[in-house]
Design a protein around this motif. Structure first.
Motif, short mmCIF file in Angstrom:
data_model
loop_
_atom_site.label_atom_id
_atom_site.label_comp_id
_atom_site.label_asym_id
_atom_site.label_seq_id
_atom_site.Cartn_x
_atom_site.Cartn_y
_atom_site.Cartn_z
N ALA A 1 -8.20 1.28 -0.52
CA ALA A 1 -7.36 2.14 -1.18
C ALA A 1 -7.75 3.53 -0.94
O ALA A 1 -7.04 4.60 -0.75
CB ALA A 1 -6.78 1.87 -2.64
N LEU A 2 -9.19 3.74 -1.39
CA LEU A 2 -9.57 5.09 -1.26
C LEU A 2 -9.77 5.48 0.13
O LEU A 2 -9.48 6.73 0.43
CB LEU A 2 -11.20 5.01 -1.75
N ILE A 3 -9.99 4.47 1.23
CA ILE A 3 -10.14 5.25 2.44
C ILE A 3 -8.37 5.43 2.86
O ILE A 3 -8.56 6.73 3.65
CB ILE A 3 -10.56 3.92 3.40
N ALA A 4 -7.61 4.65 2.56
CA ALA A 4 -6.28 5.04 2.94
C ALA A 4 -6.00 6.26 2.30
O ALA A 4 -5.30 7.19 3.02
CB ALA A 4 -5.15 3.94 2.24
N GLY A 5 -6.21 6.58 0.99
CA GLY A 5 -5.91 7.88 0.48
C GLY A 5 -6.64 9.14 1.22
O GLY A 5 -5.96 10.14 1.43
N ILE A 6 -7.98 8.82 1.62
CA ILE A 6 -8.52 10.03 2.51
C ILE A 6 -7.76 10.28 3.89
O ILE A 6 -7.59 11.24 4.19
CB ILE A 6 -9.88 9.52 2.68
N LEU A 7 -7.40 9.12 4.51
CA LEU A 7 -6.89 9.21 5.79
C LEU A 7 -5.27 9.66 5.63
O LEU A 7 -4.88 10.28 6.57
CB LEU A 7 -6.73 7.83 6.52
N LEU A 8 -4.69 9.20 4.60
CA LEU A 8 -3.45 9.81 4.45
C LEU A 8 -3.16 11.32 3.72
O LEU A 8 -2.27 11.78 3.58
CB LEU A 8 -2.47 8.97 3.57
N THR B 1 -13.03 -9.15 -4.61
CA THR B 1 -11.69 -8.90 -3.80
C THR B 1 -11.32 -7.32 -4.40
O THR B 1 -10.66 -6.52 -3.65
CB THR B 1 -10.75 -9.95 -3.95
N LEU B 2 -11.30 -7.23 -5.59
CA LEU B 2 -10.99 -6.06 -6.41
C LEU B 2 -11.59 -4.93 -6.13
O LEU B 2 -10.80 -3.83 -5.86
CB LEU B 2 -10.85 -6.08 -7.78
N LEU B 3 -13.12 -5.01 -5.69
CA LEU B 3 -13.68 -3.97 -5.39
C LEU B 3 -13.38 -3.41 -3.57
O LEU B 3 -13.23 -2.50 -3.33
CB LEU B 3 -15.42 -4.36 -5.36
N ALA B 4 -13.24 -4.69 -2.82
CA ALA B 4 -12.79 -4.35 -1.45
C ALA B 4 -11.47 -3.71 -1.60
O ALA B 4 -11.32 -2.63 -0.68
CB ALA B 4 -13.04 -5.56 -0.82
N LEU B 5 -10.61 -4.11 -2.25
CA LEU B 5 -9.05 -3.45 -2.18
C LEU B 5 -9.23 -2.04 -2.92
O LEU B 5 -8.63 -1.07 -2.32
CB LEU B 5 -8.16 -4.11 -3.26
N GLU C 1 -5.99 4.29 -9.07
CA GLU C 1 -6.15 4.29 -10.49
C GLU C 1 -5.94 2.69 -11.03
O GLU C 1 -6.95 2.27 -11.79
CB GLU C 1 -5.38 5.18 -11.43
N GLY C 2 -4.92 2.22 -10.58
CA GLY C 2 -4.53 0.66 -10.97
C GLY C 2 -5.87 -0.16 -10.54
O GLY C 2 -6.23 -1.19 -11.37
N LEU D 1 8.26 15.49 -1.82
CA LEU D 1 7.81 14.28 -1.77
C LEU D 1 6.47 14.09 -2.18
O LEU D 1 5.63 14.76 -2.00
CB LEU D 1 8.37 13.36 -0.65
N SER D 2 6.26 12.76 -2.80
CA SER D 2 4.76 12.72 -3.01
C SER D 2 4.39 11.15 -2.59
O SER D 2 5.21 10.24 -2.96
CB SER D 2 4.23 12.93 -4.51
N LEU D 3 3.18 10.87 -2.18
CA LEU D 3 2.78 9.65 -1.88
C LEU D 3 2.17 8.94 -3.14
O LEU D 3 1.30 9.60 -3.86
CB LEU D 3 1.82 9.49 -0.71
N PRO D 4 2.31 7.74 -3.45
CA PRO D 4 1.99 7.17 -4.88
C PRO D 4 0.71 6.57 -4.65
O PRO D 4 0.08 5.58 -5.35
CB PRO D 4 2.91 6.24 -5.39
N ILE D 5 -0.41 7.08 -3.80
CA ILE D 5 -1.72 6.31 -3.60
C ILE D 5 -2.45 6.55 -4.73
O ILE D 5 -3.55 5.71 -5.01
CB ILE D 5 -2.25 6.96 -2.28
N ASP D 6 -2.37 7.64 -5.66
CA ASP D 6 -3.11 7.70 -6.88
C ASP D 6 -2.89 6.70 -7.68
O ASP D 6 -3.77 6.34 -8.32
CB ASP D 6 -3.02 9.23 -7.25
N ARG D 7 -1.72 6.34 -7.77
CA ARG D 7 -1.35 5.25 -8.95
C ARG D 7 -2.15 3.83 -8.38
O ARG D 7 -2.69 2.97 -8.97
CB ARG D 7 0.03 4.99 -9.18
N ALA D 8 -2.21 3.72 -7.13
CA ALA D 8 -2.71 2.47 -6.48
C ALA D 8 -4.17 2.61 -6.86
O ALA D 8 -5.06 1.53 -7.24
CB ALA D 8 -2.60 2.18 -5.05
#
Length: 56
Positions: free
Chosen positions: A17-24, A9-13, A45-46, A36-43
């Motif tokens: 998150a990587l796909i969302a970062g690329i698309l965003l 599940t963690l691997l899928a999430l 990395e976490g 402003l900045s989007l906090p996708i990098d924190r997601a």
């Protein structure tokens, strides 16, 4: 069994998150210009840290 499910599940999430970062990325570039900045990098990395702890 539960730990394998948790790790999968963690691997899928993490991958989502990587796909969302690329698309965003275009949205993030526009918001950076506004100040402003989007906090996708924190997601990402976490989730990466959690996945590494679970798979160890």
């Amino acid at each position: 069994m539960e730990s394998r499910l948790y790790t999968a599940t963690l691997l899928a999430l993490y991958q989502l998150a990587l796909i969302a970062g690329i698309l965003l990325l275009p949205v993030a570039m526009v918001t950076e210009r506004v100040g402003l900045s989007l906090p996708i990098d924190r997601a990402v990395e976490g989730l990466n840290d959690a996945y590494e702890r679970a798979s160890a």
